[in-house]
Design an enzyme around this catalytic site. Structure first.
Site, mmCIF file in Angstrom:
data_model
loop_
_atom_site.group_PDB
_atom_site.id
_atom_site.type_symbol
_atom_site.label_atom_id
_atom_site.label_comp_id
_atom_site.label_asym_id
_atom_site.label_seq_id
_atom_site.Cartn_x
_atom_site.Cartn_y
_atom_site.Cartn_z
ATOM 1 N N HIS A 29 0.841 -1.205 0.000
ATOM 2 C CA HIS A 29 0.000 0.000 0.000
ATOM 3 C C HIS A 29 0.876 1.256 0.000
ATOM 4 O O HIS A 29 0.614 2.212 -0.729
ATOM 5 C CB HIS A 29 -0.859 0.072 1.273
ATOM 6 C CG HIS A 29 -1.839 -1.034 1.451
ATOM 7 N ND1 HIS A 29 -1.945 -1.758 2.615
ATOM 8 C CD2 HIS A 29 -2.786 -1.543 0.616
ATOM 9 C CE1 HIS A 29 -2.912 -2.647 2.504
ATOM 10 N NE2 HIS A 29 -3.437 -2.551 1.293
ATOM 11 N N ARG A 53 -1.506 -6.287 -8.488
ATOM 12 C CA ARG A 53 -0.374 -7.187 -8.181
ATOM 13 C C ARG A 53 -0.232 -8.323 -9.166
ATOM 14 O O ARG A 53 0.858 -8.800 -9.419
ATOM 15 C CB ARG A 53 -0.566 -7.816 -6.790
ATOM 16 C CG ARG A 53 -0.274 -6.899 -5.657
ATOM 17 C CD ARG A 53 -0.813 -7.439 -4.362
ATOM 18 N NE ARG A 53 -2.260 -7.325 -4.332
ATOM 19 C CZ ARG A 53 -3.001 -7.435 -3.256
ATOM 20 N NH1 ARG A 53 -2.428 -7.720 -2.094
ATOM 21 N NH2 ARG A 53 -4.292 -7.290 -3.307
ATOM 22 N N LYS A 85 -17.482 -7.789 7.803
ATOM 23 C CA LYS A 85 -16.089 -8.270 7.802
ATOM 24 C C LYS A 85 -15.517 -8.269 9.205
ATOM 25 O O LYS A 85 -15.797 -7.373 10.004
ATOM 26 C CB LYS A 85 -15.236 -7.340 6.925
ATOM 27 C CG LYS A 85 -14.919 -7.877 5.545
ATOM 28 C CD LYS A 85 -13.819 -7.053 4.923
ATOM 29 C CE LYS A 85 -13.419 -7.510 3.547
ATOM 30 N NZ LYS A 85 -12.401 -6.626 2.957
ATOM 31 N N SER A 142 -2.197 -7.725 2.921
ATOM 32 C CA SER A 142 -2.579 -7.621 4.335
ATOM 33 C C SER A 142 -2.888 -8.999 4.903
ATOM 34 O O SER A 142 -2.584 -9.285 6.060
ATOM 35 C CB SER A 142 -3.809 -6.724 4.497
ATOM 36 O OG SER A 142 -3.504 -5.405 4.169
#
Ligand code: ADP
Length: 152
Positions: free
Chosen positions: A17, A90, A41, A127
């Protein structure tokens, strides 16, 4: 004023990030880092912790603002006057996922999504991997900015 939104969970902020944010601010006058709140979440870090990691990491960057939001990203962009969404890519899985979201956002609004490719050497950082390393007591310090390490 070219204002962009960088939305995400940032649970926690990683060097992946950090890299996208550092490179993203060169493209815009203001970059708003927005932590999305999703009631369904489960997070490892509280909203306050996630906010503080980012604020501390960019405290010397006047073009960066940190905030939280709920609901649709395009609605929040309109609310704060952001014409761009910044996202990082990515791998092909990110591309497919992000493509569908960006097309949907274009259907719903005029907001353009700007993609930056991950820097070489950072593409494996996520993450979720950082959380796994933390859960298992591993050394995660090379995967996150110093502010995340300092505050734990
Ligand atoms: P989300 O829950 O929306 O996926 P994340 O916090 O996981 O939020 O990621 C926010 C953004 O940062 C996404 O655009 C993601 O692709 C990007 N990102 C995360 N890790 C990296 C990395 N290592 N390199 C480039 N971009 C990354």
């Amino acid at each position: 004023m070219r204002r962009a939104l960088f939305p995400g969970s940032f649970d926690p902020l990683t060097l992946g990030h950090y890299d996208i944010i550092k490179r993203g601010i060169t493209l815009f006058d203001e970059l708003v880092i927005a932590i999305g709140i999703n009631a369904d979440k489960k997070y490892m870090f509280t909203l306050q912790e996630r906010t503080r990691f980012i604020e501390e990491a960019f405290k010397d960057e006047p073009k960066i603002k940190v905030t939280t939001y709920q609901g649709m990203t395009v609605d929040f962009c309109k609310e704060i006057g952001a014409d761009f969404i910044l996202r990082g890519l990515r791998n092909p899985a990110d591309f497919e996922f992000e493509k569908a979201i960006a097309h949907t956002n274009r259907k719903l609004s005029e907001i353009e999504t700007v993609f930056l490719l991950t820097s070489s050497g950072k593409s494996y950082i996520s993450s979720s991997i950082v959380r796994d390393v933390i859960r298992n007591g591993g050394d995660y310090t090379g995967l996150v900015p110093d502010t995340v390490v300092a505050q734990r």
